[in-house]
Design a protein around this motif. Sequence first.
Motif, mmCIF file in Angstrom:
data_model
loop_
_atom_site.group_PDB
_atom_site.id
_atom_site.type_symbol
_atom_site.label_atom_id
_atom_site.label_comp_id
_atom_site.label_asym_id
_atom_site.label_seq_id
_atom_site.Cartn_x
_atom_site.Cartn_y
_atom_site.Cartn_z
ATOM 1 N N GLU A 1 48.129 67.235 53.523
ATOM 2 C CA GLU A 1 48.056 66.150 52.523
ATOM 3 C C GLU A 1 47.755 64.818 53.220
ATOM 4 O OE1 GLU A 1 47.934 66.882 49.312
ATOM 5 O OE2 GLU A 1 48.202 68.944 50.025
ATOM 6 N N ASN A 2 47.000 63.985 52.546
ATOM 7 C CA ASN A 2 46.667 62.621 53.011
ATOM 8 C C ASN A 2 45.802 62.571 54.271
ATOM 9 O OD1 ASN A 2 48.261 61.590 50.888
ATOM 10 N ND2 ASN A 2 50.101 61.805 52.142
ATOM 11 N N ASN B 1 51.499 71.579 53.444
ATOM 12 C CA ASN B 1 51.862 70.184 53.138
ATOM 13 C C ASN B 1 51.347 69.208 54.188
ATOM 14 O OD1 ASN B 1 53.158 71.113 50.897
ATOM 15 N ND2 ASN B 1 55.194 71.169 51.854
ATOM 16 N N ASP B 2 51.211 69.713 55.441
ATOM 17 C CA ASP B 2 50.742 68.850 56.527
ATOM 18 C C ASP B 2 49.289 68.413 56.344
ATOM 19 O OD1 ASP B 2 53.181 68.908 57.808
ATOM 20 O OD2 ASP B 2 52.656 70.572 59.132
ATOM 21 N N THR C 1 39.186 63.800 54.099
ATOM 22 C CA THR C 1 38.713 64.997 53.388
ATOM 23 C C THR C 1 37.477 65.636 54.014
ATOM 24 O OG1 THR C 1 37.447 63.556 51.941
ATOM 25 C CG2 THR C 1 39.629 64.241 51.158
ATOM 26 N N LYS D 1 41.465 74.695 53.377
ATOM 27 C CA LYS D 1 42.559 75.225 52.536
ATOM 28 C C LYS D 1 42.206 76.614 51.987
ATOM 29 C CE LYS D 1 44.603 70.814 51.022
ATOM 30 N NZ LYS D 1 44.672 69.821 49.942
ATOM 31 N N GLU E 1 39.040 70.975 51.765
ATOM 32 C CA GLU E 1 39.116 72.011 50.719
ATOM 33 C C GLU E 1 38.686 73.371 51.272
ATOM 34 O OE1 GLU E 1 40.613 71.718 47.842
ATOM 35 O OE2 GLU E 1 41.034 69.694 48.570
#
Length: 385
Positions: free
Chosen positions: A171-172, A168-169, A175, A135, A132
């Motif tokens: 994602e998944n 998008n890269d 974390t 991002k 997070e």
Amino acid sequence: MKNYFSSNFKLGVLGGGQLGRMLLSETQKFDIYTVILDGNTDAPCAQICNEFHQGDLLDYDTVYNFGKQVDLLTIEIENVNIDALDTLEAEGLTIYPKPKNLRTIQNKAYQKVFYHDKGIPTADFSRFTSIEELKHAISNEAVTFPFVWKSARFGYDGNGVKVVRSINDLENLPTGECISEKLIPFKNELAVIVARNVNGETKTYPVVEMEFHPEANQVEYVICPARIDETVAKKAQEVALNVANSFNFVGLLAVEMFQTKDDEILVNEVAPRTHNSGHYSIEASYTNQFEQHLRSILNLPLGNTESKVAGIMVNLVGAEGYTGDVIYENIEEILKIDGVTPHIYGKKTTKPFRKMGHVTIVNQDINEARKIAQQVKETIKVIAK
């Protein structure tokens, strides 16, 4: 000097995988009593060490209690409980590599900060406590695409590393704590193994070149000597030596590096142990990396690191589409070829891209060895019943 040979001395090893198995060939050669701890009762070392203990390498009590039973402790995997090692060291147990080195190396973010602080050349990076936070940095344009994402902990063999070209890269991905690293356009991925004993005697192995599998991001070929200019090779060895000395390291340190388009050398990351990039040394070197590891942690004179012959290592990984009891298809075909030696790691079940063994090809001519390596790669298949 302490008597390690044919004596009551017990060498403890945290981890019982293939690196431990190859180390055991050398402890058996020297008749050193070896005690292994691993989580898996079917670990490659389980049947061939003097004493095997099953237990969790990340559990404080398990590692602490294991350490109380041995005279010197080493590792074959860095993901171990460092707090237990700190306590054992404080109580007088000799541990190499040192727990403080392992603590730094175990975490990619700490590792990068260490290079930065010591003036060791490495790619520009930023640290984040979570995906997070990363991002958020992207949305504020503090980090720009493309970049390399690395998980701070528990990455191996291409896991925990990803080239990120768009949001998008992300994602998944895990974390937790991570770093973003500038994407370096490089000519070659190189590695140098440095051995350093307790007295501070150091030896570097020749520079090797690594060719990677495009999808799995695993090393397919390790080529020694690297097919690079002598001045670049010398620079790579000097950088690797500087890293080992900066850590005041004892043991074997594998230093992975990028050779940039401008022939600069940047440290990518290190492994504080014997390493895939040194497997060629079993057949090709005067002193293989596993014997050298023992020499370094026991403070014995270090062996000759030069190669007798050019060597290439091919990783044997499980073929895609096969999971189950392993079969090495066409192994007898590669055994017909001069200079080819397979090493099977003792893992009874295969799955896609699992490291199951390696094959070394030795030849006076590195280009000929590379051709044979390709032939070996295309011939032998790791499949299941």
